[in-house]
Design a protein around this motif. Structure first.
Motif, PDB file in Angstrom:
ATOM      1  N   LYS A  20     109.123 -17.143  69.386  1.00  0.00           N
ATOM      2  CA  LYS A  20     109.616 -18.156  70.231  1.00  0.00           C
ATOM      3  C   LYS A  20     109.750 -19.600  69.859  1.00  0.00           C
ATOM      4  N   GLU A  75     112.471 -20.043  66.876  1.00  0.00           N
ATOM      5  CA  GLU A  75     113.765 -20.023  67.380  1.00  0.00           C
ATOM      6  C   GLU A  75     114.412 -21.166  68.031  1.00  0.00           C
ATOM      7  N   LYS A 124     120.455 -18.077  72.036  1.00  0.00           N
ATOM      8  CA  LYS A 124     119.207 -17.229  72.079  1.00  0.00           C
ATOM      9  C   LYS A 124     119.334 -16.322  70.941  1.00  0.00           C
ATOM     10  N   MET A 125     120.660 -15.785  70.766  1.00  0.00           N
ATOM     11  CA  MET A 125     120.759 -14.856  69.582  1.00  0.00           C
ATOM     12  C   MET A 125     120.961 -15.455  68.119  1.00  0.00           C
ATOM     13  N   ILE A 155     114.792 -10.050  73.368  1.00  0.00           N
ATOM     14  CA  ILE A 155     114.398 -11.172  72.552  1.00  0.00           C
ATOM     15  C   ILE A 155     113.040 -11.896  72.898  1.00  0.00           C
ATOM     16  N   GLY A 202     111.574 -10.982  69.633  1.00  0.00           N
ATOM     17  CA  GLY A 202     112.255 -12.078  68.946  1.00  0.00           C
ATOM     18  C   GLY A 202     113.623 -11.726  68.629  1.00  0.00           C
ATOM     19  N   ALA A 203     114.282 -12.708  68.531  1.00  0.00           N
ATOM     20  CA  ALA A 203     115.973 -12.682  68.395  1.00  0.00           C
ATOM     21  C   ALA A 203     115.995 -11.786  66.871  1.00  0.00           C
ATOM     22  N   MET A 216     115.428  -8.084  67.365  1.00  0.00           N
ATOM     23  CA  MET A 216     116.718  -7.402  67.982  1.00  0.00           C
ATOM     24  C   MET A 216     117.906  -7.408  67.008  1.00  0.00           C
ATOM     25  N   ARG A 217     118.003  -8.419  66.275  1.00  0.00           N
ATOM     26  CA  ARG A 217     119.326  -8.226  65.430  1.00  0.00           C
ATOM     27  C   ARG A 217     119.019  -7.342  64.212  1.00  0.00           C
TER      28      ARG A 217
END
Length: 886
Positions: free
Chosen positions: A17, A20, A139-140, A546, A550-551, A554-555
């Motif tokens: 968090k 990011e 956010k991404m 996310i 966390g982004a 996810m990515r």
RNA sequence: GCUGGGAUAGCUCAACGGUAGAGCAAUUGCCUUACAAGCAAAAGGUUAUCGGUUCAAAUCCGAUUCUUAGCACCA
């Protein structure tokens, strides 16, 4: 920095968090995403597929955008002048429907507000959601150039739309005509063919009997939409149909209305289907329309734009089409006209946006004549100068569509969109199509002109996106520099809607393909493989992912979780795995940082004497650099992910870091420095390689590591170093790893934990191997947990010992008291069996004349080497067995 | 009906002509000084079926079965 201090600042668990938020604003404020700062570099451009301003982004967007960000970030690091242009789409029907829905909750309709007031409301909505979308992009972690953000209703883009419309009109490729179109009675607008979704539904087939006027008999027709019979203007039969030949030209009396309609002959009718007679409703069926035109039949429209029956429906006037159907069927049954009702499964068209059952409807609309545009696009694609589809099978899908395309209905009876630039003279009726408002009629001079009420299909403006966003039709600098774009990334679901239209409009108006490549990805499905949809409530919100993992996780999951063009199943386990991977990277970096105290970027020197493991990890890094670069270039993100994962987790963490401890904790200052250099270097390059996939954690770590430069975003992409490949370190390391693994196996087998020291005897097969082993004695000792270690070609096997044969050496572990020799023999025999079958397999292969004659030399050589290795091992195992027996 | 996709370890998926890999689940042993979101070990496969091409096939070509998507449909 002391070990305590460093550990305290980096907890054992990575917390995405804080990092990011911190880094995204750092990047944006630093302007690192803005294009145009490398005037001498080659450009690399992607325009984002503009999300609709109807609402939130879903996980499918996350996939699409992540892939683009990976490409852009990689190219940026490779030195290109990268432009990733963001934007949003006004999404005509979708957005208008949403806003109308909201109004309805307040008890209002768009008509209560009027066009102007209503549009104000829509703009408010647009501003709200564009903001939401922008926050989701951030956010991404998307590296978008916000200074160039566009919206399809922007002044510039609207200008492009008018330019294209006027130009196509002047070329005769846009026309106004009265045709059967797909009508959405809920949204009260026309739709294009592809905006209609056909769903299989259980319906009914109604058989109706129409009496002949002269009372000589009846003709039976069948329909799934009985209410349309009110608009029937003929019954058609096949000209060669013996059953009906004598009736052609006779008149029938249409029940209910009593209107007289002729029996006509048309080849469209199939003799063998149904009764062989078809009711013809030119105003409500596309096929009937064609038939009606051929026979100059009247076109009777029986319902209005809301689907309500009109005057032509006589007693059914005012009824909704579905209510009318029920009532009419009931009446027809009573009159004996409806003689039979069958259950019937058929495809029913629904509006893609409003969900309403689409009505084929005769009305005056604007169309694009597709043939000439399509022909041009097909020719270019087939000549090999078209767009490169990845994977290439989608080219066929594109061609298949464009080869069969029909004229495109572009007018929509909506308010939200680009108003059609056409004006009608109220005095003489003359039509004027122009870029700007027409002040006076050129024919009669009247100043009483009225602009066409309709707006254009959303996809009309989306189709111009790659060049309209860069400033076309003006001769803009960005257009010169960044067009045509490099790659378009999108899902296969909008190849027809969007990709195809961009291609033919770009070819027509810019004489270029809008993008060199088009990367097509699949859809994100839920854990059960179902399409995500609002109605099923199985959608996944990227922000939730996310928030939880966390982004970066996810990515990584979403971009590496699938193979090109294939659908991807979303499941939380995979996100967790990606999160764990991020954490692994985090901890490896923590370890490094604890041991790099005082090391700066300038201290890193790889030209010193390095250990086997050091040289090996540099070699593995080098290979990884080559593979990752190649795979990203080929859009093979799944494979890239695997390569990175294996390198980082297995090679770097499980092996190298363990080996490095020896150097780092050892007494030798020079070795320590060398190890620190390698560790810092490898970790730095690793962050760079992982950065396109996991931008946040890589930046966070990179900033802690000894580094030069403001941000990893602008760090140079690692380059494969040919010179490194000459080293023998890989083979040396393999030997060490084999020995360590073999000892671990045996320890596990006989339950001797690593904490318990053991004796180990190693017998190398030759002097060269001996030299390697002696040089790496410390490693062997450490990782095999030895109390004493003997490395010598003169080693004699102890009686009661476990043994293992690896390529290049024999190992003996005297474990008297812990093992039973008969069990050891059984174990060795099992190994012998596998080795024998391997030898046999390779032997057979090498004995095959065809193989030796035709296979590439490299393959044969490899097989020979295997053969030798297996045979050698087998002989040794054999010898050991007889030794134990004897 | 036409055109694609898929069928591989218990599950989810990789592997684009050269001995089939990973994660999860299940088994065994470990709180080993970066990491239990971890470490180590073992297990798990006639690659849907049948043919063909090839020295060599999960991979290329046919056929079949099942599954999925798009397009087109005869009222």
């Amino acid at each position: 920095m002391s070990e305590e201090k460093q550990s305290a600042s980096m907890p054992t668990t990575y917390d995405p968090k804080a990092a990011e938020q911190k880094w995204y604003s750092y990047w944006v404020e630093g302007g690192y995403f803005e294009a145009g700062k490398r005037p001498d570099a080659k450009s690399y451009t992607i325009v984002i597929p503009p999300p609709n301003v109807t609402g939130m982004l879903h996980i499918g967007h996350a996939l699409d955008f992540t892939l683009q960000d990976i490409l852009i970030r990689t190219k940026r690091m490779q030195g290109y002048d990268t432009l990733w242009l963001p934007g949003t789409d006004h999404a005509g029907i979708a957005t208008q429907t949403k806003v109308e829905q909201k109004l309805r909750e307040e008890g209002l309709s768009r008509y209560d507000l009027g066009r102007e007031k209503f549009l104000e409301k829509v703009w408010e909505w647009k501003d709200l959601y564009a903001g939401t979308i922008r926050s989701q992009w951030s956010k991404m972690g998307l590296s978008l150039d916000y200074s160039r953000e566009r919206f399809t209703l922007d002044e510039g883009l609207s200008k492009a739309v008018r330019e294209v419309f006027v130009s196509l009109y002047q070329k005769g490729l846009i026309y106004r005509g009265k045709k059967i179109i797909n009508w959405d009675p809920a949204a009260r607008t026309a739709l294009s063919d592809i905006e209609v979704e056909y769903k299989e539904m259980q319906g009914k087939l109604y058989h109706l009997e129409y009496p002949l006027k002269d009372g000589s008999g009846k003709i039976t027709v069948a329909t799934t939409r009985p209410e349309t019979m009110l608009g029937d203007t003929a019954v058609a039969v096949h000209p060669e149909d013996e059953r009906y030949k004598h009736l052609i030209g006779k008149m029938l009396v249409l029940p209910v209305t009593g209107r007289e309609i002729p029996v006509i002959a048309d080849e469209y009718v199939e003799k063998d289907f149904g009764s062989g007679a078809v009711k013809i409703t030119p105003a409500h069926d596309p096929n009937d329309f064609e038939v009606g035109t051929r026979h100059q039949l009247p076109q009777i429209i029986v319902m209005d734009e809301t689907g309500t029956m009109n005057d032509e429906a006589g007693p059914y006037k005012g009824l909704d089409r579905m209510d009318c159907r029920k009532q009419l069927v009931k009446d027809l049954q009573e009159q004996g006209v409806c003689v039979n009702i069958e259950e019937h499964v058929h495809q029913v068209g629904h509006s893609e946006r409003s969900g309403a059952v689409v009505e084929p409807y005769l009305s005056t609309q604007w169309f694009v004549a597709m043939k000439p545009l399509a022909e041009k696009a097909i020719e270019i694609q087939k000549s090999g100068n078209g767009v490169r589809f990845v994977p290439d099978r989608f080219e066929k899908i594109y061609l298949n569509w464009i080869e069969n395309v029909r004229d495109w209905c572009i007018s929509r009876q909506l308010w939200w969109g680009h108003r059609i630039p056409a004006w009608y003279c109220e005095a003489c009726g003359e039509l004027h199509v122009a870029h700007d408002a027409v002040e006076a009629c050129s024919k009669c001079g009247s100043t009483n002109l009225r602009q066409d009420e309709d707006v254009l299909d959303t996809w009309f403006s989306s189709g111009l996106w790659p060049f309209s966003t860069l400033g076309w039709p003006d001769d803009a600098a960005d257009l010169q520099r960044y067009y045509p774009t490099s790659v378009l990334v999108t899902g296969y679901d909008i190849i027809y809607f969007w990709v195809a239209r961009m291609i033919f409009t770009a070819l027509e108006f810019t004489d270029k393909n809008p993008f060199a490549d088009v990367l097509i990805h699949g859809l994100v499905r839920d854990a059960n493989g179902q399409k995500m949809s609002k109605s099923l409530g199985n959608g996944v919100d990227p922000l939730e992912v996310i928030e939880k993992y966390g982004a970066d996780a996810m990515r990584f999951m979403i971009s590496t979780g699938s193979t090109p063009g294939q659908d991807l199943r979303f499941n939380w386990d995979k996100v967790e795995q990606a999160r764990n991977f991020a954490n692994k990277i985090w901890n490896a970096s923590r370890f490094a940082l604890m041991n790099l105290e005082g090391v700066t970027a300038e201290d890193i020197d790889l030209a010193v004497e390095l250990g086997t493991a050091d040289r090996w990890i540099l070699h593995r890094l080098n290979e990884t650099v080559r593979e990752v670069t190649r795979l990203i270039d080929g859009y093979e993100f799944g494979e890239t992910g695997r390569v990175l994962y294996n390198f980082i987790w297995d090679d770097l963490c499980d092996w190298y870091i363990e080996f490095a401890k020896l150097g780092l904790y050892g007494e030798n200052e020079q070795t320590k420095r060398a190890t620190q250099s390698v560790l810092a270097y490898v970790l730095d390059r690793t962050q760079r390689l992982i950065h396109p996939f996991m931008p946040f954690i890589s930046e966070e770590i990179w900033q802690h590591l000894p580094h030069q430069g403001e941000t990893i975003t602008l760090a140079e992409w690692p380059v494969y170093d040919e010179a490194l490949e000459a080293s023998q370190s890989a083979k040396e390391m393999e030997l060490l790893m084999d020995i360590i693994r073999a000892v671990r196996n045996i320890r596990a087998e006989v339950n001797v934990p690593m904490s318990k020291k053991i004796e180990l005897l190693v017998k190398p097969s030759n002097e060269a191997v001996l030299a390697i082993l002696t040089r790496n004695e410390e490693y062997i000792s450490r990782f095999c947990g030895t109390s004493s270690l003997e490395i010598s070609v003169a080693v004699t096997a102890p009686d009661k010992a476990m043994s293992a044969i690896v390529t290049g050496a024999e190992l003996y572990l005297p474990l008297a008291g812990l093992i039973d020799i008969s069990q050891e023999i059984i174990r060795l025999e099992k190994e012998l069996k596998t080795l024998n079958s391997e030898v046999e397999r390779v032997e057979k292969k090498l004995a095959n004349e065809g193989f030796v004659a035709k296979a590439p030399a490299k393959v044969i050589e490899e097989e020979r080497a295997k053969m030798q290795d297996y045979a050698e091992k087998r002989d040794k195992v054999l010898a050991r067995i007889s030794e134990l027996r004897g």
